[in-house]
Design a protein around this motif. Structure first.
Motif, PDB file in Angstrom:
ATOM      1  N   SER A 156      -5.005  -0.130  13.131  1.00 54.44           N
ATOM      2  CA  SER A 156      -6.113  -1.052  13.362  1.00 54.44           C
ATOM      3  C   SER A 156      -5.677  -2.451  12.949  1.00 54.44           C
ATOM      4  O   SER A 156      -4.599  -2.631  12.357  1.00 54.44           O
ATOM      5  CB  SER A 156      -7.367  -0.615  12.589  1.00 54.44           C
ATOM      6  OG  SER A 156      -7.126  -0.623  11.193  1.00 54.44           O
ATOM      7  N   PHE A 170      -2.404   9.602  12.201  1.00 53.24           N
ATOM      8  CA  PHE A 170      -2.333   8.188  11.844  1.00 53.24           C
ATOM      9  C   PHE A 170      -3.272   7.386  12.745  1.00 53.24           C
ATOM     10  O   PHE A 170      -3.453   7.717  13.919  1.00 53.24           O
ATOM     11  CB  PHE A 170      -0.912   7.646  12.031  1.00 53.24           C
ATOM     12  CG  PHE A 170       0.097   8.140  11.030  1.00 53.24           C
ATOM     13  CD1 PHE A 170      -0.169   9.194  10.171  1.00 53.24           C
ATOM     14  CD2 PHE A 170       1.347   7.532  10.958  1.00 53.24           C
ATOM     15  CE1 PHE A 170       0.768   9.647   9.261  1.00 53.24           C
ATOM     16  CE2 PHE A 170       2.301   7.970  10.049  1.00 53.24           C
ATOM     17  CZ  PHE A 170       2.004   9.029   9.208  1.00 53.24           C
ATOM     18  N   THR A 171      -3.835   6.320  12.190  1.00 55.06           N
ATOM     19  CA  THR A 171      -4.687   5.418  12.949  1.00 55.06           C
ATOM     20  C   THR A 171      -4.292   3.981  12.647  1.00 55.06           C
ATOM     21  O   THR A 171      -4.265   3.575  11.479  1.00 55.06           O
ATOM     22  CB  THR A 171      -6.165   5.623  12.600  1.00 55.06           C
ATOM     23  OG1 THR A 171      -6.536   6.977  12.840  1.00 55.06           O
ATOM     24  CG2 THR A 171      -7.047   4.701  13.452  1.00 55.06           C
ATOM     25  N   SER A 177      -3.386  11.133   1.776  1.00 51.72           N
ATOM     26  CA  SER A 177      -3.585   9.987   2.657  1.00 51.72           C
ATOM     27  C   SER A 177      -3.110   8.706   1.988  1.00 51.72           C
ATOM     28  O   SER A 177      -3.124   8.590   0.757  1.00 51.72           O
ATOM     29  CB  SER A 177      -5.068   9.830   3.014  1.00 51.72           C
ATOM     30  OG  SER A 177      -5.552  10.949   3.712  1.00 51.72           O
ATOM     31  N   LEU A 178      -2.707   7.769   2.813  1.00 50.61           N
ATOM     32  CA  LEU A 178      -2.393   6.407   2.380  1.00 50.61           C
ATOM     33  C   LEU A 178      -2.830   5.451   3.475  1.00 50.61           C
ATOM     34  O   LEU A 178      -2.785   5.797   4.666  1.00 50.61           O
ATOM     35  CB  LEU A 178      -0.893   6.227   2.136  1.00 50.61           C
ATOM     36  CG  LEU A 178      -0.293   6.640   0.803  1.00 50.61           C
ATOM     37  CD1 LEU A 178       1.222   6.420   0.841  1.00 50.61           C
ATOM     38  CD2 LEU A 178      -0.908   5.889  -0.354  1.00 50.61           C
ATOM     39  N   ASN A 179      -3.224   4.263   3.051  1.00 55.04           N
ATOM     40  CA  ASN A 179      -3.541   3.206   4.010  1.00 55.04           C
ATOM     41  C   ASN A 179      -2.642   2.021   3.689  1.00 55.04           C
ATOM     42  O   ASN A 179      -2.800   1.378   2.653  1.00 55.04           O
ATOM     43  CB  ASN A 179      -5.008   2.809   3.906  1.00 55.04           C
ATOM     44  CG  ASN A 179      -5.440   1.866   5.015  1.00 55.04           C
ATOM     45  OD1 ASN A 179      -4.753   1.725   6.021  1.00 55.04           O
ATOM     46  ND2 ASN A 179      -6.577   1.208   4.832  1.00 55.04           N
ATOM     47  N   SER A 236      -0.894  -1.742   4.634  1.00 55.58           N
ATOM     48  CA  SER A 236      -1.346  -2.984   5.256  1.00 55.58           C
ATOM     49  C   SER A 236      -0.161  -3.878   5.576  1.00 55.58           C
ATOM     50  O   SER A 236       0.884  -3.787   4.940  1.00 55.58           O
ATOM     51  CB  SER A 236      -2.286  -3.735   4.315  1.00 55.58           C
ATOM     52  OG  SER A 236      -3.392  -2.956   3.958  1.00 55.58           O
ATOM     53  N   GLN A 264      -3.605   3.718   8.747  1.00 60.49           N
ATOM     54  CA  GLN A 264      -4.212   4.782   7.961  1.00 60.49           C
ATOM     55  C   GLN A 264      -3.459   6.063   8.257  1.00 60.49           C
ATOM     56  O   GLN A 264      -3.387   6.489   9.418  1.00 60.49           O
ATOM     57  CB  GLN A 264      -5.687   4.927   8.318  1.00 60.49           C
ATOM     58  CG  GLN A 264      -6.391   6.089   7.650  1.00 60.49           C
ATOM     59  CD  GLN A 264      -6.507   5.916   6.152  1.00 60.49           C
ATOM     60  OE1 GLN A 264      -6.840   4.833   5.672  1.00 60.49           O
ATOM     61  NE2 GLN A 264      -6.252   6.981   5.385  1.00 60.49           N
ATOM     62  N   MET A 265      -2.917   6.667   7.213  1.00 57.89           N
ATOM     63  CA  MET A 265      -2.089   7.856   7.382  1.00 57.89           C
ATOM     64  C   MET A 265      -2.746   9.023   6.653  1.00 57.89           C
ATOM     65  O   MET A 265      -2.930   8.970   5.433  1.00 57.89           O
ATOM     66  CB  MET A 265      -0.688   7.598   6.822  1.00 57.89           C
ATOM     67  CG  MET A 265      -0.009   6.392   7.443  1.00 57.89           C
ATOM     68  SD  MET A 265       1.668   6.128   6.840  1.00 57.89           S
ATOM     69  CE  MET A 265       1.351   5.644   5.162  1.00 57.89           C
ATOM     70  N   ASN A 266      -3.139  10.033   7.409  1.00 66.26           N
ATOM     71  CA  ASN A 266      -3.783  11.228   6.858  1.00 66.26           C
ATOM     72  C   ASN A 266      -2.892  12.445   7.066  1.00 66.26           C
ATOM     73  O   ASN A 266      -1.964  12.425   7.877  1.00 66.26           O
ATOM     74  CB  ASN A 266      -5.136  11.455   7.524  1.00 66.26           C
ATOM     75  CG  ASN A 266      -6.101  10.308   7.304  1.00 66.26           C
ATOM     76  OD1 ASN A 266      -6.082   9.658   6.258  1.00 66.26           O
ATOM     77  ND2 ASN A 266      -6.942  10.052   8.286  1.00 66.26           N
ATOM     78  N   TYR A 326      -3.396  -2.573   9.780  1.00 62.65           N
ATOM     79  CA  TYR A 326      -3.453  -1.421   8.879  1.00 62.65           C
ATOM     80  C   TYR A 326      -2.884  -0.187   9.575  1.00 62.65           C
ATOM     81  O   TYR A 326      -2.955  -0.052  10.798  1.00 62.65           O
ATOM     82  CB  TYR A 326      -4.903  -1.128   8.484  1.00 62.65           C
ATOM     83  CG  TYR A 326      -5.637  -2.306   7.903  1.00 62.65           C
ATOM     84  CD1 TYR A 326      -6.401  -3.136   8.714  1.00 62.65           C
ATOM     85  CD2 TYR A 326      -5.564  -2.586   6.540  1.00 62.65           C
ATOM     86  CE1 TYR A 326      -7.078  -4.226   8.185  1.00 62.65           C
ATOM     87  CE2 TYR A 326      -6.245  -3.678   6.002  1.00 62.65           C
ATOM     88  CZ  TYR A 326      -6.998  -4.488   6.833  1.00 62.65           C
ATOM     89  OH  TYR A 326      -7.663  -5.567   6.303  1.00 62.65           O
ATOM     90  N   GLY A 385       0.778  -1.226   0.000  1.00 61.19           N
ATOM     91  CA  GLY A 385       0.000   0.000   0.000  1.00 61.19           C
ATOM     92  C   GLY A 385       0.809   1.275   0.000  1.00 61.19           C
ATOM     93  O   GLY A 385       0.246   2.369  -0.035  1.00 61.19           O
TER      94      GLY A 385
END
Length: 117
Positions: free
Chosen positions: A72, A69-70, A17-19, A21, A83-85, A81, A8
Motif C-alpha cells: 500500500s 503480503f499486502t 506478521s511485520l509491517n 515502511s 504488510q507481511m502476514n 508499506y 520496521g
C-alpha cells in the motif's frame, strides 16, 4: 533527488506478521513513482516481491507471497508499506524499496527481516 529509507524490519516467529515502511524525502513528490519491494536472501539474487503503481489501484505480487503480503502507499505521507502476514523462514531476507518513474530510479538501503523460532 529522492532518498528512500526502509524501516520496521526485525525478528519474528514463523506465522507472525511485520509491517515494513519505505519513507521518501527529497525534492520529488512520490505521487508519480511506481514503488516496488524487492528482497535478497543470503547467497541468492535479489527478487521482486511486490509493486504498486502511482495511484495505488494496481498492485502485483510474486507467487511466493501472494495472499500473505499486502502493498500500500500513502502519497501524502510519502510512504509505502508492505504488510507481511503468515511469515515463513524462507521470507528471511533484506527487503529493499525501489521508486521509479521514467528514467529516474531510486533505492533504499534495506531493512532486515528474519523469520525464525
Amino acid at each position: 533527488q529522492l532518498q528512500l529509507v526502509e524501516s520496521g524490519g526485525g525478528l519474528v516467529q514463523p506465522g507472525g506478521s511485520l509491517n515494513i515502511s519505505c519513507t521518501a524525502s527529497g525534492g520529488f513528490p512520490l505521487d508519480e513513482f511506481t514503488i516496488a519491494w524487492f528482497r535478497q536472501a543470503p547467497g541468492k539474487e535479489r527478487e521482486g516481491v511486490s509493486c504498486i503503481v502511482k495511484g495505488g489501484r494496481n498492485t502485483n505480487y510474486a507467487d511466493s507471497v501472494k495472499g500473505r503480503f499486502t502493498v500500500s502507499r500513502d502519497n501524502a505521507k510519502k510512504t509505502a508499506y508492505l504488510q507481511m502476514n503468515s511469515l515463513k523462514p524462507e521470507d528471511t531476507a533484506v527487503y529493499y524499496c525501489n521508486a521509479y518513474y521514467g528514467g529516474l530510479d531510486y533505492w533504499g538501503q534495506g531493512t532486515q527481516v528474519t523469520v525464525s523460532s
